[in-house]
Design a protein around this motif. Sequence first.
Motif, PDB file in Angstrom:
ATOM      1  N   GLY A  56     -45.967  18.046  19.498  1.00  0.00           N
ATOM      2  CA  GLY A  56     -45.166  19.258  18.770  1.00  0.00           C
ATOM      3  C   GLY A  56     -44.390  18.601  17.622  1.00  0.00           C
ATOM      4  O   GLY A  56     -43.869  19.151  16.528  1.00  0.00           O
ATOM      5  N   ASP A  57     -44.148  17.254  17.697  1.00  0.00           N
ATOM      6  CA  ASP A  57     -43.555  16.816  16.352  1.00  0.00           C
ATOM      7  C   ASP A  57     -44.300  16.380  15.406  1.00  0.00           C
ATOM      8  O   ASP A  57     -45.511  16.716  15.394  1.00  0.00           O
ATOM      9  CB  ASP A  57     -42.854  15.203  16.843  1.00  0.00           C
ATOM     10  N   SER A  58     -43.803  16.171  14.335  1.00  0.00           N
ATOM     11  CA  SER A  58     -44.245  15.750  12.967  1.00  0.00           C
ATOM     12  C   SER A  58     -44.201  14.643  12.457  1.00  0.00           C
ATOM     13  O   SER A  58     -43.172  13.885  12.937  1.00  0.00           O
ATOM     14  CB  SER A  58     -43.761  16.815  11.668  1.00  0.00           C
ATOM     15  N   LEU A  59     -45.140  13.727  11.790  1.00  0.00           N
ATOM     16  CA  LEU A  59     -45.153  12.479  11.389  1.00  0.00           C
ATOM     17  C   LEU A  59     -45.850  12.501   9.952  1.00  0.00           C
ATOM     18  O   LEU A  59     -46.759  13.069   9.683  1.00  0.00           O
ATOM     19  CB  LEU A  59     -45.779  11.719  12.258  1.00  0.00           C
ATOM     20  N   ARG A  60     -45.429  11.677   8.920  1.00  0.00           N
ATOM     21  CA  ARG A  60     -45.903  11.342   7.910  1.00  0.00           C
ATOM     22  C   ARG A  60     -46.375  10.094   7.873  1.00  0.00           C
ATOM     23  O   ARG A  60     -45.623   9.045   7.638  1.00  0.00           O
ATOM     24  CB  ARG A  60     -44.895  11.913   6.629  1.00  0.00           C
ATOM     25  N   LEU A  61     -47.621   9.846   7.480  1.00  0.00           N
ATOM     26  CA  LEU A  61     -48.184   8.700   7.070  1.00  0.00           C
ATOM     27  C   LEU A  61     -48.449   8.357   5.568  1.00  0.00           C
ATOM     28  O   LEU A  61     -48.801   9.287   4.934  1.00  0.00           O
ATOM     29  CB  LEU A  61     -49.777   8.347   7.680  1.00  0.00           C
TER      30      LEU A  61
ATOM     31  N   ALA B 261     -61.683   8.636  -4.692  1.00  0.00           N
ATOM     32  CA  ALA B 261     -61.227   9.759  -3.561  1.00  0.00           C
ATOM     33  C   ALA B 261     -60.824   8.869  -2.370  1.00  0.00           C
ATOM     34  O   ALA B 261     -61.109   7.746  -2.283  1.00  0.00           O
ATOM     35  CB  ALA B 261     -62.705  10.443  -3.200  1.00  0.00           C
ATOM     36  N   MET B 262     -59.751   9.688  -1.635  1.00  0.00           N
ATOM     37  CA  MET B 262     -59.016   8.869  -0.568  1.00  0.00           C
ATOM     38  C   MET B 262     -59.293   9.598   0.654  1.00  0.00           C
ATOM     39  O   MET B 262     -59.420  11.153   0.539  1.00  0.00           O
ATOM     40  CB  MET B 262     -57.405   8.882  -0.926  1.00  0.00           C
ATOM     41  N   ALA B 263     -59.278   9.205   1.603  1.00  0.00           N
ATOM     42  CA  ALA B 263     -59.418   9.819   3.024  1.00  0.00           C
ATOM     43  C   ALA B 263     -58.635   9.186   4.193  1.00  0.00           C
ATOM     44  O   ALA B 263     -58.376   7.784   3.916  1.00  0.00           O
ATOM     45  CB  ALA B 263     -60.795   9.701   3.409  1.00  0.00           C
TER      46      ALA B 263
ATOM     47  N   ILE C 243     -53.352  16.325   3.540  1.00  0.00           N
ATOM     48  CA  ILE C 243     -53.454  15.149   2.654  1.00  0.00           C
ATOM     49  C   ILE C 243     -53.086  15.400   1.353  1.00  0.00           C
ATOM     50  O   ILE C 243     -53.405  16.363   0.687  1.00  0.00           O
ATOM     51  CB  ILE C 243     -54.965  14.607   2.965  1.00  0.00           C
ATOM     52  N   SER C 244     -52.342  14.432   0.700  1.00  0.00           N
ATOM     53  CA  SER C 244     -52.122  14.491  -0.684  1.00  0.00           C
ATOM     54  C   SER C 244     -51.856  13.135  -1.135  1.00  0.00           C
ATOM     55  O   SER C 244     -51.848  11.914  -0.379  1.00  0.00           O
ATOM     56  CB  SER C 244     -50.664  15.227  -0.844  1.00  0.00           C
TER      57      SER C 244
ATOM     58  N   TYR D  32     -50.967  10.235   1.130  1.00  0.00           N
ATOM     59  CA  TYR D  32     -50.009  10.671   2.442  1.00  0.00           C
ATOM     60  C   TYR D  32     -50.899  11.437   3.395  1.00  0.00           C
ATOM     61  O   TYR D  32     -51.922  12.238   3.135  1.00  0.00           O
ATOM     62  CB  TYR D  32     -48.990  11.360   2.087  1.00  0.00           C
ATOM     63  N   LEU D  33     -50.480  11.485   4.498  1.00  0.00           N
ATOM     64  CA  LEU D  33     -51.130  12.316   5.426  1.00  0.00           C
ATOM     65  C   LEU D  33     -49.907  13.110   6.526  1.00  0.00           C
ATOM     66  O   LEU D  33     -49.187  12.180   7.063  1.00  0.00           O
ATOM     67  CB  LEU D  33     -52.075  11.697   6.476  1.00  0.00           C
TER      68      LEU D  33
END
Length: 123
Positions: free
Chosen positions: A15-20, A33-35, A70-71, A80-81
């Motif tokens: 349930g947590d969030s994380l930003r890569l 293009a990124m993925a 994704i941004s 970022y993810l």
Amino acid sequence: QLQLVESGGGLVQVGDSLRLSCAASGPSFSMYAMAWFRQAPGKEREFVAALSRTARSTYYADSVRGRFFISKDNAKTSVYLEMNGLEPEDTAVYYCAARWMSSATTSGEYSEWGQGTQVTVSS
């Protein structure tokens, strides 16, 4: 060529969030293009999300649509993810990838890869 370095992985609870984050170095970042892809133990690398070079189009795997976003920031040459509502099934090494000009959803079409960052979701 771009050099890609991922960061932001870690051990989280369900349930947590994380930003890569994926920091890119090299010329013409805005033309790529990124993925994001991921690979769980014993499984093949799978597509997670992609972003067109203009950032006008996004693509998501069904398993993450509505939870992951994704941004990118051309000024910071980073992608970022944002991952929300994490589940144990999201546990994997997450890889950032770049492809010249056009987006794709298969790993074989990406030429530039980072080293990966581990995400572990504990129940």
